[in-house]
Design a protein around this motif. Sequence first.
Motif, PDB file in Angstrom:
ATOM      1  N   THR A 264       0.792  -1.237   0.000  1.00 21.96           N
ATOM      2  CA  THR A 264       0.000   0.000   0.000  1.00 21.96           C
ATOM      3  C   THR A 264       0.820   1.281   0.000  1.00 21.96           C
ATOM      4  O   THR A 264       0.298   2.343  -0.309  1.00 21.96           O
ATOM      5  CB  THR A 264      -0.938   0.031   1.222  1.00 21.96           C
ATOM      6  OG1 THR A 264      -0.138   0.099   2.414  1.00 21.96           O
ATOM      7  CG2 THR A 264      -1.825  -1.204   1.265  1.00 21.96           C
ATOM      8  N   GLY A 265       2.093   1.215   0.401  1.00 27.95           N
ATOM      9  CA  GLY A 265       2.907   2.425   0.530  1.00 27.95           C
ATOM     10  C   GLY A 265       2.634   3.207   1.798  1.00 27.95           C
ATOM     11  O   GLY A 265       3.186   4.291   2.008  1.00 27.95           O
ATOM     12  N   ALA A 297      12.617   7.207   1.201  1.00 28.44           N
ATOM     13  CA  ALA A 297      11.765   8.364   1.518  1.00 28.44           C
ATOM     14  C   ALA A 297      12.153   9.538   0.628  1.00 28.44           C
ATOM     15  O   ALA A 297      13.313   9.960   0.610  1.00 28.44           O
ATOM     16  CB  ALA A 297      11.907   8.744   2.984  1.00 28.44           C
ATOM     17  N   TYR A 298      11.176  10.077  -0.122  1.00 27.98           N
ATOM     18  CA  TYR A 298      11.506  11.065  -1.146  1.00 27.98           C
ATOM     19  C   TYR A 298      12.000  12.378  -0.561  1.00 27.98           C
ATOM     20  O   TYR A 298      12.731  13.117  -1.227  1.00 27.98           O
ATOM     21  CB  TYR A 298      10.295  11.300  -2.048  1.00 27.98           C
ATOM     22  CG  TYR A 298       9.794  10.030  -2.705  1.00 27.98           C
ATOM     23  CD1 TYR A 298      10.679   9.002  -3.048  1.00 27.98           C
ATOM     24  CD2 TYR A 298       8.448   9.845  -2.954  1.00 27.98           C
ATOM     25  CE1 TYR A 298      10.231   7.835  -3.617  1.00 27.98           C
ATOM     26  CE2 TYR A 298       7.989   8.668  -3.533  1.00 27.98           C
ATOM     27  CZ  TYR A 298       8.880   7.668  -3.853  1.00 27.98           C
ATOM     28  OH  TYR A 298       8.421   6.509  -4.415  1.00 27.98           O
ATOM     29  N   ASP A 299      11.637  12.666   0.693  1.00 28.94           N
ATOM     30  CA  ASP A 299      12.160  13.868   1.330  1.00 28.94           C
ATOM     31  C   ASP A 299      13.464  13.599   2.072  1.00 28.94           C
ATOM     32  O   ASP A 299      14.047  14.502   2.681  1.00 28.94           O
ATOM     33  CB  ASP A 299      11.119  14.471   2.293  1.00 28.94           C
ATOM     34  CG  ASP A 299      10.738  13.525   3.431  1.00 28.94           C
ATOM     35  OD1 ASP A 299      11.326  12.420   3.526  1.00 28.94           O
ATOM     36  OD2 ASP A 299       9.848  13.884   4.213  1.00 28.94           O
ATOM     37  N   GLY A 300      13.941  12.354   2.021  1.00 27.95           N
ATOM     38  CA  GLY A 300      15.191  12.003   2.691  1.00 27.95           C
ATOM     39  C   GLY A 300      15.071  11.907   4.192  1.00 27.95           C
ATOM     40  O   GLY A 300      16.085  11.783   4.887  1.00 27.95           O
ATOM     41  N   LEU A 301      13.841  11.923   4.729  1.00 28.05           N
ATOM     42  CA  LEU A 301      13.634  11.931   6.179  1.00 28.05           C
ATOM     43  C   LEU A 301      12.673  10.819   6.600  1.00 28.05           C
ATOM     44  O   LEU A 301      11.522  11.082   6.987  1.00 28.05           O
ATOM     45  CB  LEU A 301      13.082  13.291   6.629  1.00 28.05           C
ATOM     46  CG  LEU A 301      13.940  14.510   6.322  1.00 28.05           C
ATOM     47  CD1 LEU A 301      13.164  15.793   6.601  1.00 28.05           C
ATOM     48  CD2 LEU A 301      15.232  14.467   7.135  1.00 28.05           C
ATOM     49  N   ARG A 380      16.219   8.181  -4.921  1.00 26.54           N
ATOM     50  CA  ARG A 380      15.000   8.853  -4.454  1.00 26.54           C
ATOM     51  C   ARG A 380      14.413   9.745  -5.538  1.00 26.54           C
ATOM     52  O   ARG A 380      13.197   9.748  -5.773  1.00 26.54           O
ATOM     53  CB  ARG A 380      15.310   9.683  -3.207  1.00 26.54           C
ATOM     54  CG  ARG A 380      15.690   8.884  -1.982  1.00 26.54           C
ATOM     55  CD  ARG A 380      15.974   9.812  -0.818  1.00 26.54           C
ATOM     56  NE  ARG A 380      16.518   9.093   0.319  1.00 26.54           N
ATOM     57  CZ  ARG A 380      17.680   9.368   0.899  1.00 26.54           C
ATOM     58  NH1 ARG A 380      18.443  10.369   0.429  1.00 26.54           N
ATOM     59  NH2 ARG A 380      18.101   8.674   1.933  1.00 26.54           N
ATOM     60  N   ILE A 381      15.268  10.487  -6.211  1.00 31.12           N
ATOM     61  CA  ILE A 381      14.792  11.402  -7.262  1.00 31.12           C
ATOM     62  C   ILE A 381      14.133  10.614  -8.391  1.00 31.12           C
ATOM     63  O   ILE A 381      13.042  10.967  -8.867  1.00 31.12           O
ATOM     64  CB  ILE A 381      15.959  12.257  -7.795  1.00 31.12           C
ATOM     65  CG1 ILE A 381      16.438  13.235  -6.708  1.00 31.12           C
ATOM     66  CG2 ILE A 381      15.551  13.019  -9.051  1.00 31.12           C
ATOM     67  CD1 ILE A 381      17.723  13.954  -7.052  1.00 31.12           C
ATOM     68  N   GLY A 409       7.315   7.411  -0.511  1.00 25.39           N
ATOM     69  CA  GLY A 409       8.544   6.621  -0.557  1.00 25.39           C
ATOM     70  C   GLY A 409       8.198   5.229  -1.040  1.00 25.39           C
ATOM     71  O   GLY A 409       7.039   4.923  -1.330  1.00 25.39           O
ATOM     72  N   GLY A 410       9.196   4.368  -1.134  1.00 26.70           N
ATOM     73  CA  GLY A 410       8.950   3.011  -1.578  1.00 26.70           C
ATOM     74  C   GLY A 410       8.916   2.913  -3.092  1.00 26.70           C
ATOM     75  O   GLY A 410       9.317   3.831  -3.812  1.00 26.70           O
TER      76      GLY A 410
END
Length: 479
Positions: A264-265, A297-301, A380-381, A409-410
């Motif tokens: 599901t993410g 995680a796309y925000d890196g956090l 991530r990008i 993310g994922g």
Amino acid sequence: MWTLDRKSKKPLYEQIADHIEQRIATGEFPPGSLLPSERKLANQLGVNRSTVILAFAELRSMGIVESRTGSGTRVADAWRGNITRHTPNWKRYAENGGFLPNLPFLRKIREALLQDPSMIDFASGELSADLAPIDEINAILNKQSNFAYFGYDNPQGYLPLRQALVEYLYQYRGIRTSESSIMITSGSQQSLFLITQCLTSPGDAVAIEDPSYSYSLPLFQSAGLRIYPLPMDDQGISPDDIRSLFKENRIKMIFLNPNFQNPTGTVLAQERRKKLLDIASELGLPIVEDDPYSLTAYDGLPLPSLKSMDSNGGIIYIGSFSKIAASGLRIGWMVAPHSVIQRVADARQQMDFGPSVIPQGVVARFLQSDSFVAHLERLRIQLQFNRDLLIEALQNELSGLVAYNAPQGGIHLWIKLIPYVHEGKLLDEAIKNGVVYVPGSVYGSNSGFARFTYARPNSQDIQTGIAGFARSVRKLMAP
């Protein structure tokens, strides 16, 4: 004229093998006779040649036919006598084994990919070649190696990799551990297999998320476990459900994927994490935390791991190199109390004496290199870019017909089809249109859902793949 039953759950190659075996048994093809060529039989039946190759391989394994280069495939001479007295029925042995086979949908997807490698693949949960750190890993492989020995290693895993993971886990996941509390596995699935085989007994009850990747793994049923679902919303599971399951069914273990959950993410909400740990501690329930996606995680956090919040030693933490770098190296890890590590390491030694030191050495060097941080940023990008391409394609092709929550993310997008479309027929139609994905029922959910992995197809194929899927949906919606 015999024809294949394309609606059957039995794979096409097995249908072909059964049909040829029957014709041999009735004397249509006597011992020593030449069977039709692979290409001719494929044309007659309207299948890919690779399907016929698999059918002939099945017959060879049973001792029914023999193949020689340049001479084709012939009925084995053993058929002149009573074959049942000399050759075991390997097919029956395979069907009656205690370890269950993959689910039918997954076998169908695998067969489709084998038959047509050009299929656009939204099903396989791995990174495409352009997302993997190929150049960096090749550079490590090309450097002078300092391996001192290539014999069997410690069944817990290569010490330099376990030492590298101590630093990695603290830096990226906030987990304090030592190399003696880490075991290297060949991916997360082996970690789950060892846990179910070594720490549970047939008849034990366990709890898993619903939907969950764990439902797609027959290893739980093969271990004789009773599975109870933990329903999810957009903030993950409700910890109170664990108390209810424990009271009603005496569950003995909880399996969770709290960060960018597969399929599901979803991310388990922070306030629920503390409550979950409190309830598990109160009931003395161990938690297996499967955490392969956090660093995407796309925000890196990414949120902290459950293991980093655990003050009572109640969590077994498993991770993998597959979802953040290279699945082909087959490197995963388990962090657990010493008694657990000793138990699973003993089982691992019985299985294969431990993993190869070469890929372990490569991963150890990569984790400690400057290239690892740069790779994660690029990953991530690109993953976020692919996610956006997938969502844009769905909006263009199926606006108003699908619903989803965009993961942060994922590698997976979990979609709900708003109109009713027969799940099996839709997958069959999608395969005809050159696309595979995973139907939602594979993960325990009701039909009407589907998982699309946007890390596996190349970026330029995403729009084409969704267009093919949309054609399949609209065809089945037509009156």
